[in-house]
Write an enzyme that holds these catalytic residues in place. Structure first.
Site, mmCIF file in Angstrom:
data_model
loop_
_atom_site.group_PDB
_atom_site.id
_atom_site.type_symbol
_atom_site.label_atom_id
_atom_site.label_comp_id
_atom_site.label_asym_id
_atom_site.label_seq_id
_atom_site.Cartn_x
_atom_site.Cartn_y
_atom_site.Cartn_z
ATOM 1 N N LYS A 213 0.840 -1.200 0.000
ATOM 2 C CA LYS A 213 0.000 0.000 0.000
ATOM 3 C C LYS A 213 0.880 1.257 0.000
ATOM 4 O O LYS A 213 0.608 2.226 -0.701
ATOM 5 C CB LYS A 213 -0.916 -0.007 1.240
ATOM 6 C CG LYS A 213 -2.046 -1.013 1.111
ATOM 7 C CD LYS A 213 -2.794 -1.271 2.403
ATOM 8 C CE LYS A 213 -3.804 -2.407 2.197
ATOM 9 N NZ LYS A 213 -4.462 -2.862 3.413
ATOM 10 N N GLN B 234 -5.093 -2.119 9.664
ATOM 11 C CA GLN B 234 -4.798 -3.353 8.939
ATOM 12 C C GLN B 234 -5.314 -4.558 9.730
ATOM 13 O O GLN B 234 -5.017 -4.707 10.915
ATOM 14 C CB GLN B 234 -3.274 -3.463 8.717
ATOM 15 C CG GLN B 234 -2.861 -4.630 7.859
ATOM 16 C CD GLN B 234 -3.353 -4.535 6.405
ATOM 17 O OE1 GLN B 234 -3.312 -3.473 5.795
ATOM 18 N NE2 GLN B 234 -3.844 -5.642 5.875
ATOM 19 N N ASP C 180 -11.352 2.526 4.175
ATOM 20 C CA ASP C 180 -11.634 1.110 3.915
ATOM 21 C C ASP C 180 -13.145 0.882 3.861
ATOM 22 O O ASP C 180 -13.595 -0.207 3.490
ATOM 23 C CB ASP C 180 -11.016 0.220 5.010
ATOM 24 C CG ASP C 180 -9.764 -0.511 4.523
ATOM 25 O OD1 ASP C 180 -9.538 -0.538 3.302
ATOM 26 O OD2 ASP C 180 -9.026 -1.052 5.364
#
Ligand code: NAD
Length: 279
Positions: free
Chosen positions: A49, A93, A116
Site C-alpha cells: 500500500k 490493517q 476502507d
C-alpha cells in the site's frame, strides 16, 4: 476459452488518473495505516500500500503498535489520527491480535476518513443503497465486472462468502446494480448447484480452488477473490485452469482482485482528501 479480466492493468489505469488528479489539484493526500503486531502477511500488504501510494504522489504513514497492545491503546491512536487535520484517510490493517475487538476499533474511525469503508456508518450506508465510502475490495470487484460486462441488470449473482470485508458489501453493491443476489456460505447446502445457476460468481471464501469447471454455467463471469498460500505459492478460490475453458470472463490470482483492492483504497483516500479540502 474465457477472456481474462486483468486487474493489474485496470489498477494501473485507475492509479494513472489519481496521479493526474493529485498533480492538477496540487495536493498530497495522506493515508494513515494502523499496523498492530507481527502478522507477516499484514506487513507485506502494508508495504504494498505504501509503495502504491508513493507511485501516485500520496503520503502513506504507517503507525505501528506492538502485538501486546490492548484495545484502549489502539483506540487512543485512532482517536489521535481522527483529530489530526493533516490525515485524510485512516485504515486499521486486519487481522488484529487475538482478544481485540476489531469492529469496535474500525467503527471509531471518523466516517469521512474511513477509507476502507468498513465502519458502521459506511457499511450501513452501502447496505441502505446509499453508499458513501465503499469498501475497497468490493468496489474493485464491481469495477472489474462493469469493465467486462457493462450493465449488470437482472443478472443472477452468487457470492460465496459472507464476511464484512468482502461477501456482504459486494452483495450490497451487486444488489444496488440490479442483480439478483444469492449469498452462499459455509452452511449453504448444495453449493455446486447454487453456483451453477449463476451468471456471475464471486468466490470469496478462502477455500483453495473450490470452484471447479462443473460448478460453472457456460459463459458465466467468475471473479476470484481468494488469496490462499500453499507451499509458498498463492492460489485463488477458483480452479483457474479448469474454469477458464467455460467462463466468458475470469479474473486470475495473482493479478486480479488484489491490485484492484489497493487501487481502490488509494482512490478512496484521494476522494476523501478532495472532499475534506472542499475541492
Ligand atoms: P473470512 O474468513 O472472513 O470469510 C470467509 C467466508 O467464506 C465466510 O463467510 C464463510 O462462511 C465462507 N466459507 C468458508 N468456507 C466455505 C465453504 N466451504 N463453502 C462456502 N462458503 C464458505 O474471509 P474474507 O476476509 O471474506 O476473505 C475471503 C478470501 O478472500 C480469503 O482468501 C482472503 O484472503 C481473500 N481476500 C482477498 C482480498 C484481495 O484484495 N484480493 C481482500 C480480502 C480478502
Amino acid at each position: 476459452m474465457s477472456a481474462i479480466i486483468d486487474g493489474k492493468a485496470l489498477a494501473e489505469e485507475i492509479k494513472q488518473k489519481i496521479a493526474e488528479g493529485i498533480l492538477k489539484n496540487n495536493i498530497v493526500p495522506v493515508l494513515a495505516v494502523v499496523l498492530v503486531g507481527n502478522n507477516e502477511a499484514s506487513h507485506i500488504y502494508v508495504k504494498n500500500k505504501k509503495k502504491t501510494a508513493a507511485e501516485v504522489g500520496m503520503d502513506c504513514r504507517v503507525f505501528e503498535l506492538p502485538e501486546s497492545s490492548v484495545q484502549k491503546e489502539i483506540e487512543a491512536l485512532v482517536d489521535k489520527l481522527n483529530n489530526d487535520k493533516n490525515i485524510n484517510g485512516i485504515i486499521v490493517q486486519l487481522p488484529l491480535p487475538r482478544g481485540i475487538d476489531a469492529n469496535n476499533i474500525i467503527s471509531l474511525i471518523s466516517p469521512e476518513k474511513d477509507v476502507d469503508g468498513l465502519g458502521v456508518y459506511n457499511a450501513g450506508r452501502l447496505a441502505m443503497g446509499e453508499p458513501n465510502i465503499v469498501a475497497a475490495t468490493p468496489k474493485g470487484i464491481l469495477y472489474m465486472l462493469k469493465s467486462a460486462a457493462g450493465d449488470l441488470t437482472g443478472k443472477n449473482a452468487v457470492v460465496v462468502g459472507r464476511s464484512n470485508i468482502v461477501g456482504r458489501p459486494v452483495s450490497s453493491l451487486l444488489l444496488n446494480s440490479d442483480c439478483t443476489v444469492t449469498i452462499a456460505h459455509s452452511k449453504t447446502k448444495n453449493l455446486q448447484e447454487v453456483a451453477k445457476a449463476a451468471d456471475i460468481i464471486i468466490a470469496a471464501c478462502g477455500c483453495p480452488k473450490i470452484i471447479k469447471k462443473d460448478w460453472v454455467k457456460k459463459g458465466a463471469i467468475v471473479i476470484d477473490v481468494g488469496i490462499n498460500r500453499i507451499d509458498g505459492k498463492i492460489s485463488g478460490d477458483v480452479d483457474f485452469d479448469e474454469v477458464k475453458d467455460i467462463a466468458s470472463y475470469i479474473s486470475p490470482v495473482p493479478g486480479g482482485v488484489g491490485p484492484m483492492t489497493v487501487a481502490m483504497l488509494i482512490d478512496n483516500t484521494y476522494n476523501a482528501c478532495l472532499k475534506q479540502l472542499g475541492k
